[in-house]
Write a protein that holds these residues in place. Structure first.
Motif, short mmCIF file in Angstrom:
data_model
loop_
_atom_site.label_atom_id
_atom_site.label_comp_id
_atom_site.label_asym_id
_atom_site.label_seq_id
_atom_site.Cartn_x
_atom_site.Cartn_y
_atom_site.Cartn_z
N ALA A 175 0.85 -1.20 0.00
CA ALA A 175 0.00 0.00 0.00
C ALA A 175 0.88 1.24 0.00
CB ALA A 175 -0.91 -0.02 1.22
N PRO A 176 1.51 1.53 -1.15
CA PRO A 176 2.41 2.68 -1.16
C PRO A 176 1.62 3.97 -1.03
CG PRO A 176 2.10 1.90 -3.38
CD PRO A 176 1.40 0.93 -2.49
N PRO A 200 9.60 3.65 11.04
CA PRO A 200 9.83 2.26 11.48
C PRO A 200 8.98 1.22 10.75
CG PRO A 200 8.42 3.39 13.04
CD PRO A 200 8.78 4.41 11.99
N MET A 201 8.06 1.65 9.88
CA MET A 201 7.26 0.70 9.08
C MET A 201 7.28 1.22 7.65
SD MET A 201 4.15 0.15 11.75
CE MET A 201 4.57 0.61 13.44
N SER A 204 7.63 0.44 1.05
CA SER A 204 8.50 0.61 -0.12
C SER A 204 9.40 1.83 0.01
CB SER A 204 7.66 0.69 -1.39
OG SER A 204 6.75 1.75 -1.30
N THR A 206 8.68 5.24 0.63
CA THR A 206 8.30 6.56 0.09
C THR A 206 8.57 7.69 1.10
OG1 THR A 206 6.47 5.34 -0.91
CG2 THR A 206 6.50 7.73 -1.23
N ILE A 262 9.23 -4.93 9.23
CA ILE A 262 9.28 -6.32 9.69
C ILE A 262 9.48 -7.26 8.51
CG2 ILE A 262 6.78 -6.79 9.53
CD1 ILE A 262 7.03 -8.03 12.37
N ASP A 263 9.20 -6.76 7.31
CA ASP A 263 9.21 -7.59 6.11
C ASP A 263 10.51 -7.34 5.30
OD1 ASP A 263 8.71 -8.76 3.69
OD2 ASP A 263 6.94 -7.56 3.20
N ALA A 266 10.11 -5.70 1.90
CA ALA A 266 9.90 -4.24 1.98
C ALA A 266 11.25 -3.53 2.10
CB ALA A 266 9.00 -3.90 3.16
N SER A 288 13.33 -5.20 10.92
CA SER A 288 13.06 -5.31 12.36
C SER A 288 11.59 -5.04 12.64
CB SER A 288 13.93 -4.29 13.12
OG SER A 288 13.47 -4.13 14.44
N ALA A 289 11.07 -5.71 13.67
CA ALA A 289 9.73 -5.35 14.17
C ALA A 289 9.88 -4.06 14.97
CB ALA A 289 9.20 -6.47 15.05
N ASN A 309 3.35 5.13 8.49
CA ASN A 309 2.08 4.75 7.89
C ASN A 309 1.87 3.26 8.21
OD1 ASN A 309 1.46 4.09 4.33
ND2 ASN A 309 -0.04 4.32 5.95
N PRO A 310 1.36 2.98 9.45
CA PRO A 310 1.19 1.57 9.81
C PRO A 310 0.03 0.96 9.03
CG PRO A 310 0.40 3.01 11.58
CD PRO A 310 0.91 3.90 10.48
N PHE A 324 -2.37 -4.59 17.78
CA PHE A 324 -1.16 -4.06 17.12
C PHE A 324 -0.99 -2.56 17.43
CE2 PHE A 324 0.82 -2.17 13.24
CZ PHE A 324 2.11 -2.63 13.49
C1 LIG Z 1 0.95 0.60 4.82
S1 LIG Z 1 2.53 -0.13 4.69
C2 LIG Z 1 3.61 1.25 4.56
C3 LIG Z 1 3.67 1.78 3.16
C4 LIG Z 1 4.72 2.85 2.93
N1 LIG Z 1 4.38 4.11 3.56
C5 LIG Z 1 4.95 3.04 1.43
O1 LIG Z 1 4.76 4.14 0.90
O2 LIG Z 1 5.28 2.04 0.77
C6 LIG Z 1 2.80 -0.73 6.30
C7 LIG Z 1 4.11 -1.47 6.51
O3 LIG Z 1 4.22 -1.82 7.90
C8 LIG Z 1 4.96 -3.02 7.99
N2 LIG Z 1 4.74 -3.61 9.32
C9 LIG Z 1 3.64 -4.26 9.77
N3 LIG Z 1 3.81 -4.63 11.05
C10 LIG Z 1 5.04 -4.19 11.42
C11 LIG Z 1 5.78 -4.25 12.65
N4 LIG Z 1 5.30 -4.83 13.73
N5 LIG Z 1 7.00 -3.68 12.69
C12 LIG Z 1 7.52 -3.07 11.58
N6 LIG Z 1 6.85 -2.99 10.40
C13 LIG Z 1 5.63 -3.55 10.33
C14 LIG Z 1 4.45 -3.83 6.83
O4 LIG Z 1 5.40 -4.85 6.48
C15 LIG Z 1 4.26 -2.78 5.74
O5 LIG Z 1 5.39 -2.70 4.90
#
Ligand SMILES: C[S@@+](CC[C@H](N)C(=O)[O-])C[C@H]1O[C@@H](n2cnc3c(N)ncnc32)[C@H](O)[C@@H]1O
Length: 384
Positions: A175-176, A200-201, A204, A206, A262-263, A266, A288-289, A309-310, A324
């Motif tokens: 979901a960029p 921290p999340m 991709s 952005t 975490i992925d 990503a 990292s989480a 952007n969680p 979460f």
């Molecule tokens: C909505 S996306 C972020 C999109 C980003 N702003 C972009 O433009 O591509 C949310 C991200 O949070 C990550 N995520 C989910 N749970 C997480 C956690 N506990 N710790 C770190 N990242 C986490 C997911 O892997 C995902 O890549």
């Protein structure tokens, strides 16, 4: 040069004020914020500069005529008398975008056709050759906006591709976020590069790319081309000077930037994004989480900034979205004292579970989705 061009810069809902501030800084005059648009005055050099430098606009339109057209023939005559040769070569391509409330003319498709006919007829008369119509990447995008009272606003698009297309994105995660929205969030959060920054999340990457480009003073348009470069009156010397100035201004950020997810995929996509944006060396990436992430150090004088952007939803098998968001709040309290945290989310129920007082709640749009941008002050020594 006098500012005799009337410019309109469409933007995303909620970013009008940050765009107006950017325009002021870049030297525009007569700035006025409307709904999803900011208008201003400028000259052709400013048009070049805005396309290169502005972070929170979707495009730069130049208004070339305003008139009342009572009927279709009057509209055709006026469009045929407009000097199109300034913006279009006889063998070039065009596309007409129409916004019409439907009160005055047959329909938008008809108006687009009539506009095209007026332009084509002008060229055929003068040059015995005619421009063609192209939807994808035409040489000239024309915007015709008709008001409820029948006033026609005729503009040409100097940007070509939308300005959110910075040129650093190839692959994206799930979901960029739009690049213009990411830059707008950073502006709202007051980010200038003068403090440690973390997403921290990062998905991709952005938000990270936009933050690193702000911190390194990279103009957002350095990697791409613009519509005005294809205009017959294009001034390559003026454009070259403006680009050179922007290139000469680049610097290394003074404070750390960190991205995590975490992925692992990503992180790989973020690395590629940052590399294409020429800012990879300024950003530390970690798989990292969020709970396990150690933030860059901050001091009493220099606080840190976290913008992220969680996920808004979670698949049943991956867990419970409310739990979460509660873990985000707990982690804020335990590990992120001395930071200001900003979360963008479309899930107002889950956001309550963060369990911290929000000091600001700003409505924005993420594509078609209504979201809010929540601010948390994570004070030192007051884990509340
Ligand atoms: C909505 S996306 C972020 C999109 C980003 N702003 C972009 O433009 O591509 C949310 C991200 O949070 C990550 N995520 C989910 N749970 C997480 C956690 N506990 N710790 C770190 N990242 C986490 C997911 O892997 C995902 O890549």
């Amino acid at each position: 040069m006098p500012h005799d061009l009337k410019l309109a810069l469409p933007t995303l809902a909620g970013l009008e004020d940050v765009l107006a501030a950017e325009l002021l800084e870049l030297g525009a005059t007569e700035i006025s914020a409307g709904r999803r648009v900011v208008t201003c005055a400028g000259d052709l050099e400013l048009v070049y500069r805005l396309n290169l430098e502005v972070r929170t606009a979707l495009r730069v339109l130049i208004n070339i005529d305003e008139f009342a057209a009572e009927h279709e023939q009057a509209l055709y005559d006026r469009l045929r008398a407009t000097n199109w040769r300034k913006y279009l070569k006889p063998e070039g391509s065009l596309f007409v975008n129409v916004v019409d409330p439907g009160r005055w003319f047959r329909n938008t498709h008809f108006i687009a056709q009539l506009t095209k006919d007026a332009i084509v007829d002008q060229f055929r008369d003068k040059y015995q050759t005619r421009p063609s119509v192209a939807k994808g990447s035409p040489d000239l995008n024309i915007h015709l906006r008709i008001s409820g009272s029948g006033e026609v606003d005729l503009s040409v698009d100097s940007s070509g591709d939308g300005l959110h297309r910075r040129g650093y994105r190839r692959r994206t995660g799930e979901a960029p976020i739009n690049e213009v929205l990411a830059a707008g969030m950073l502006k709202i959060a007051g980010y200038t590069g003068d403090q440690p920054f973390v997403d921290p999340m990062c998905g991709s990457g952005t938000i990270l790319a936009e933050a690193a480009m702000i911190a390194a003073d990279h103009a957002p348009g350095l990697l791409r081309n613009f519509g005005f470069e294809r205009w017959p009156d294009f001034d390559p010397a003026a454009w070259g000077t403006i680009r050179q100035e922007a290139l000469a201004r680049r610097k290394s950020p003074a404070f750390p930037l960190m991205g995590a997810d975490i992925d692992g995929l990503a992180i790989a996509i973020s690395r590629a994004t940052l590399e294409r944006a020429n800012v990879l060396s300024y950003v530390e990436l970690q798989e990292s989480a969020f709970v396990d992430l150690t933030p860059p150090e901050v001091t009493e004088e220099v606080t840190g900034l976290l913008v992220t952007n969680p996920p808004y939803e979670m698949r049943m098998e991956t867990g419970d979205i409310e739990a979460f968001y509660k873990s985000i709040g707990d982690t804020f309290k335990q590990n992120w004292a001395g930071y200001t945290g900003w979360l963008i989310s479309a899930n107002p129920t889950a956001i309550k579970r963060v369990g911290l007082r929000t000091s600001k709640k700003i409505p924005l749009m993420n594509g078609p989705v209504e979201v809010r941008f929540y601010k948390y002050e994570l004070y030192r020594g007051s884990a509340r």
